[in-house]
Design an enzyme around this catalytic site. Structure first.
Site, short mmCIF file in Angstrom:
data_model
loop_
_atom_site.label_atom_id
_atom_site.label_comp_id
_atom_site.label_asym_id
_atom_site.label_seq_id
_atom_site.Cartn_x
_atom_site.Cartn_y
_atom_site.Cartn_z
CD GLU A 63 -32.36 -0.67 38.17
OE1 GLU A 63 -31.68 -1.60 38.66
OE2 GLU A 63 -32.05 -0.09 37.12
O1 LIG Z 1 -35.45 5.92 43.46
C1 LIG Z 1 -34.81 6.96 43.32
O2 LIG Z 1 -34.41 7.59 44.30
C2 LIG Z 1 -34.55 7.44 41.91
C3 LIG Z 1 -34.02 8.71 41.72
C4 LIG Z 1 -33.80 9.13 40.42
C5 LIG Z 1 -34.11 8.31 39.34
N1 LIG Z 1 -34.65 7.09 39.54
C6 LIG Z 1 -34.97 6.20 38.39
O3 LIG Z 1 -34.92 6.94 37.18
C7 LIG Z 1 -36.18 6.96 36.52
C8 LIG Z 1 -36.89 8.24 36.83
O4 LIG Z 1 -36.11 9.36 36.51
P1 LIG Z 1 -36.75 10.46 35.54
O5 LIG Z 1 -35.66 11.47 35.35
O6 LIG Z 1 -37.06 9.76 34.25
O7 LIG Z 1 -37.95 10.96 36.24
C9 LIG Z 1 -36.96 5.79 37.08
O8 LIG Z 1 -36.82 4.68 36.23
C10 LIG Z 1 -36.34 5.54 38.45
O9 LIG Z 1 -36.18 4.18 38.68
C11 LIG Z 1 -34.85 6.65 40.82
C1 LIG Z 2 -30.44 3.52 32.21
C2 LIG Z 2 -31.50 3.66 33.27
C3 LIG Z 2 -31.72 2.61 34.17
C4 LIG Z 2 -32.73 2.75 35.15
N1 LIG Z 2 -33.15 1.95 36.11
C5 LIG Z 2 -34.13 2.54 36.77
N2 LIG Z 2 -34.34 3.71 36.22
C6 LIG Z 2 -33.50 3.90 35.20
C7 LIG Z 2 -33.29 4.95 34.32
C8 LIG Z 2 -32.29 4.84 33.35
C9 LIG Z 2 -32.09 5.98 32.40
#
Ligand SMILES: O=C(O)c1ccc[n+]([C@@H]2O[C@H](COP(=O)([O-])O)[C@@H](O)[C@H]2O)c1
Ligand SMILES: Cc1cc2nc[nH]c2cc1C
Length: 347
Positions: free
Chosen positions: A312
């Site tokens: 985010e």
């Molecule tokens: O920015 C990061 O380091 C980060 C690490 C893990 C997860 N995320 C957030 O989680 C989502 C992606 O995770 P995934 O398991 O769906 O690939 C996505 O919406 C990212 O914003 C983000």
């Molecule tokens: C709940 C949730 C909030 C997030 N915000 C950015 N990635 C995301 C992934 C999940 C699952």
């Protein structure tokens, strides 16, 4: 891809900045990394008294075809639900943008959902999610161009609003998967070391995710150029970020870099225009496997290490107060002479 002109900032000013920093009423180097940031910001702005104006945060959201292959533990609907949550002010990033006086732009880069017209989400939808790169290219060349150009356009809007420091964030279920593949291709690091838990897999899920991604890489028959890797595996929010980062550097704005996904975007941008790194401040080293490896590969150090793995843009915006402190040091701290403090002469 359209071309950019990204010059290395003129370094003639560096010695003047260093003199000013060394003459502030403190032992030389005693404000550590803040001194480094002050020098970087002063060099970008070509000023001994740099200023941070109208910080903006652009959060790009999109869906990914690869999500249907079971690479994420999170349901895909979270992308659209969370995008709405952001415009209503209830996400993690909302706390930090409010706290630090950032203007937030939430952009639909390619969410698989029909938002109503008046949500406050900026509609730049390229299509309802990318194609599944396990079987075919995620996007066409035209869609990639559109994403790059949209990132450019949005950064120009921020700059015209008086912004000289900008951070980027993303939202996209499954987007750690394309990020891991970008990382592996661009760094040469084995894919397995680039694949992690994402939004919450335990070790078995992470292994299955890796196997799917390895299959996608095995199926790929392109030329392995950075441009083709960006298009074939990328997400719309990621490519938009690449375009946005490149334009921000071209406009000599300070770029705050977030977690794993955003670091991969600046790595991709740097493959095309290496000078972009001079404009980047790395906010946070996150928990995602591969993020530390990636920062090490790039030879950079993040300001914070808070065990975030949210994305985010949270890690980028949380680092803003430190950049602000560095700038305040340059503008508000007195020199030895002005403060009438005896300078240190021994070394
Ligand atoms: O920015 C990061 O380091 C980060 C690490 C893990 C997860 N995320 C957030 O989680 C989502 C992606 O995770 P995934 O398991 O769906 O690939 C996505 O919406 C990212 O914003 C983000
Ligand atoms: C709940 C949730 C909030 C997030 N915000 C950015 N990635 C995301 C992934 C999940 C699952």
């Amino acid at each position: 891809m359209r071309s950019f002109v990204i010059n290395k900032p003129d370094e003639v000013i560096c010695s003047l900045l260093q003199d000013k920093i060394d003459n502030l009423a403190k032992p030389k180097g005693s404000l550590g990394l803040l001194e480094k940031i002050a020098k970087q910001v002063g060099t970008i702005q070509q000023s001994l008294s740099p200023q941070l104006t109208n910080p903006h945060h652009i959060l790009f959201a999109a869906d990914h075809g690869i999500a249907e292959s079971g690479v994420s533990p999170s349901p895909k609907s979270i992308t659209w639900q969370q995008a709405l949550n952001f415009v209503e002010g209830g996400g993690g990033i909302n706390i930090f943008v409010r706290q630090n006086g950032f203007k937030l732009l939430v952009v639909d880069a390619g969410v698989d959902y029909d938002f109503e017209a008046d949500t406050g989400i900026i509609d730049r939808k390229i299509s309802k999610g990318t194609a599944n790169f396990l079987y075919e290219a995620a996007m066409t060349e035209q869609q990639m161009e559109q994403a790059i150009n949209t990132g450019v356009e949005l950064v120009e809007q921020c700059q015209q609003a008086g912004c000289n420091i900008i951070s980027f964030g993303e939202l996209g279920i499954a987007n750690t998967s394309p990020s891991s593949i970008w990382m592996s291709y661009l760094t040469g690091i084995d894919l397995k070391q680039c694949v992690g838990a994402g939004s919450g897999w335990a070790s078995e899920g992470t292994l299955r995710k890796y196997q799917v991604l390895q299959q996608a890489v095995d199926n790929y028959q392109g030329d392995s150029s950075a441009l083709d890797i960006m298009r074939y595996f990328g997400g719309y929010e990621m490519v938009m970020t690449v375009g946005a980062m490149l334009r921000a550097a071209e406009l000599a704005m300070i770029i705050l870099v977030d977690g794993f996904i955003m670091t991969n975007c600046i790595l991709m941008a740097a493959k095309f225009y290496p000078n972009i790194i001079n404009y980047a401040i790395f906010g946070h080293q996150g928990e995602e496997t591969g993020h530390k490896l990636l920062l090490d590969y790039m030879g950079v150090q993040s300001l914070l290490q808070l065990q975030f793995r949210l994305g985010e843009g949270t890690g980028a915006v949380c680092a803003f107060p430190l950049v602000d402190s560095a700038v305040r040091m340059m503008n508000e701290m007195k020199s030895f002479a002005k403060a009438e403090v005896t300078p240190i002469t021994k070394c």
